[in-house]
Motif scaffolding. Structure first.
Motif, PDB file in Angstrom:
ATOM      1  N   THR A  50      -3.003 -18.881 -52.156  1.00 55.33           N
ATOM      2  CA  THR A  50      -3.473 -17.502 -52.050  1.00 55.33           C
ATOM      3  C   THR A  50      -2.312 -16.545 -51.827  1.00 55.33           C
ATOM      4  O   THR A  50      -2.227 -15.475 -52.461  1.00 55.33           O
ATOM      5  CB  THR A  50      -4.483 -17.383 -50.890  1.00 55.33           C
ATOM      6  OG1 THR A  50      -5.580 -18.246 -51.133  1.00 55.33           O
ATOM      7  CG2 THR A  50      -4.968 -15.955 -50.746  1.00 55.33           C
ATOM      8  N   THR A  57      -4.385 -24.289 -49.787  1.00 55.02           N
ATOM      9  CA  THR A  57      -5.136 -23.110 -50.212  1.00 55.02           C
ATOM     10  C   THR A  57      -4.468 -21.828 -49.764  1.00 55.02           C
ATOM     11  O   THR A  57      -4.375 -20.853 -50.514  1.00 55.02           O
ATOM     12  CB  THR A  57      -6.572 -23.184 -49.650  1.00 55.02           C
ATOM     13  OG1 THR A  57      -7.201 -24.377 -50.101  1.00 55.02           O
ATOM     14  CG2 THR A  57      -7.387 -21.980 -50.102  1.00 55.02           C
ATOM     15  N   ASP A  70      -9.030 -16.904 -45.436  1.00 53.15           N
ATOM     16  CA  ASP A  70      -8.596 -17.150 -46.819  1.00 53.15           C
ATOM     17  C   ASP A  70      -8.521 -18.633 -47.158  1.00 53.15           C
ATOM     18  O   ASP A  70      -8.127 -19.000 -48.262  1.00 53.15           O
ATOM     19  CB  ASP A  70      -7.226 -16.507 -47.069  1.00 53.15           C
ATOM     20  CG  ASP A  70      -7.288 -14.992 -47.042  1.00 53.15           C
ATOM     21  OD1 ASP A  70      -8.384 -14.447 -47.272  1.00 53.15           O
ATOM     22  OD2 ASP A  70      -6.243 -14.353 -46.763  1.00 53.15           O
ATOM     23  N   GLY A  71      -8.871 -19.478 -46.207  1.00 47.83           N
ATOM     24  CA  GLY A  71      -8.832 -20.912 -46.457  1.00 47.83           C
ATOM     25  C   GLY A  71      -8.477 -21.673 -45.200  1.00 47.83           C
ATOM     26  O   GLY A  71      -7.852 -21.133 -44.284  1.00 47.83           O
TER      27      GLY A  71
END
Length: 447
Positions: A410, A406, A400-401
């Motif tokens: 998220t 980030t 997810d990053g």
């Protein structure tokens, strides 16, 4: 002069009677064992030489100088210590265990701890029974070290390989006995607190060993023709005290005062380091953002003090539900954040990693929903606060990053998806988390 009835009322108000009966019994057993050992020493009629008495007096005098030199530092340190307290006065008590007859070694412990209580503990409000118990554990540890020496090196302690081996065994016996007696009581008093968390980091174990090693050097100095050389140990002890204080002040600066968790700045700093370590070791990690649902209702119904108690209980629950190396922080208000480090190797599929993060988040969610918080501790009422729920959003590193910013964004978006789904639920990853701007009116679901 007080009447017998007034004296009895005074005794019944001692703080020691407020501790649970099972814990009180354990404390009394340890203290009675210490008294029994000292009594046996006194009745054994082991001869005490003038040299022994001089060494005991010199140890007590050096301990007094030590306490006075670090008075301000120790008052701060003992007033703020949350983990197992490394007692640097073991420099003198361990030296007594190596050098003095048991009865004199025990007497030195009593003198040192009585002076320590009068100058440090009492002004900081620490109850006397805690110091009495600490002294009792040290008396037992001194005897344990003495038994080891008697069995392994009844003759010369210094100057031989066998004596050095016996010295190391005595150090180990002293440390194990004292630590186990202290941590045993802590475990009984707070069964939900992890012993490793109370014991602290490996640095404190190293500090304990270093302190006892200095004690061995003190005992060696007392066997020379210049026993006043023991005073040379005080400057390095002062450095240790100040080093510990700096570390504790740093921990205090990193801690949220209301919950005891990491504050936002400290959590971000430590989490970035943890993510860099995860990247180097090619492991996955997870981020959870948690927000208590409708927490304003708790404050409105029960008051902000009761609300603060709920926050503390939730914070403790978070610590219990994650591993010791995971990072738990408070973002502010009723929002919390968790970094789940070292979940699995990066060859784990993103779907499996998201399932694991979601499982941990759901376990926390269920624990929070089951909480029952009494408000009697803050307002004296019999009200019980229950039905508190939490919404949880999660994100997975690295799928997810790669940056903490980030991942938090998220997880925060996933949190708002959980809010929209009816609260008291968990959402993980960007696929389930639409941006908060999609909710009508901007942010009507806050809280």
């Amino acid at each position: 002069m007080q009447s017998p009835r007034a004296s009895l009322r005074h005794v019944t108000r001692w703080p020691v009677w407020a501790i649970p009966p099972r814990l009180l019994l354990s404390v009394l057993v340890v203290e009675l064992l210490a008294i029994g050992l000292v009594t046996a020493d006194a009745l054994s009629l082991v001869p005490v030489t003038w040299t022994d008495a001089q060494a005991g007096l010199l140890l007590c005098g050096a301990a007094v100088l030590h306490v006075e030199a670090v008075l301000g530092v120790e008052r701060i340190r003992r007033g703020s210590q949350e983990s197992h307290h490394v007692d640097l006065n073991s420099v003198w008590t361990f030296a007594g265990a190596l050098l003095l007859p048991p009865v004199l070694a025990s007497a030195a412990v009593v003198v040192i701890y009585a002076y320590l209580f009068a100058r440090v503990q009492r002004p900081t409000g620490i109850p006397a029974y805690k110091q009495v118990y600490s002294a009792a554990t040290v008396v037992i540890a001194v005897h344990a070290a003495g038994v080891v020496l008697l069995l392994t090196a009844p003759g010369q302690l210094y100057g031989t390989v066998g004596g050095t081996f016996a010295l190391l065994l005595a150090l180990l016996a002293y440390t194990v006995v004292n630590t186990c007696l202290v941590l045993g009581v802590v475990a009984m008093a707070s069964p939900n607190v992890r012993i490793l968390r109370v014991l602290g980091s490996g640095d404190e174990v190293i500090l304990e060993i270093a302190t006892l090693s200095l004690g061995a050097l003190v005992a060696a100095a007392l066997t020379t023709t210049t026993p006043l050389a023991v005073l040379l140990v005080i400057p390095p002890i002062l450095v240790l005290h100040r080093t510990i204080l700096v570390k504790k002040l740093q921990e205090r600066a990193d801690t949220d005062a209301k919950t005891g968790l990491l504050n936002s700045a400290a959590w971000h700093s430590q989490s970035r380091s943890a993510l860099r370590a995860a990247e180097r070791s090619e492991t996955t990690a997870g981020v959870l953002v948690l927000d208590l649902d409708h927490f304003k209702i708790v404050n409105d119904r029960h008051g902000h003090l009761a609300g603060d108690e709920v926050l503390r209980v939730v914070a403790n629950t978070l610590r219990e539900e994650v591993r010791d190396h995971d990072l738990v922080g408070r973002f502010g208000g009723e929002e919390f954040v968790v970094l789940l480090s070292r979940l699995a190797d990066t060859d784990q599929t993103p779907e499996d990693a998201a399932v694991e993060v979601g499982r941990i988040g759901d376990r926390i969610r269920r624990r929070v929903r089951e909480l029952r918080v009494s408000s009697s501790a803050v307002d004296g009422s019999d009200a019980t606060i229950e039905g508190v729920t939490v919404s949880v959003g999660g994100a997975v590193f690295p799928s997810d990053g790669h940056s903490l910013t980030t991942l938090v964004a998220t997880a925060d978006a996933a949190l708002y998806a959980a809010k929209r789904a009816g609260r008291d639920t968990v959402r993980v990853g960007p696929d389930l988390a639409r941006s908060r701007d999609e909710s009508p009116g901007g942010d009507p679901l806050a809280g």
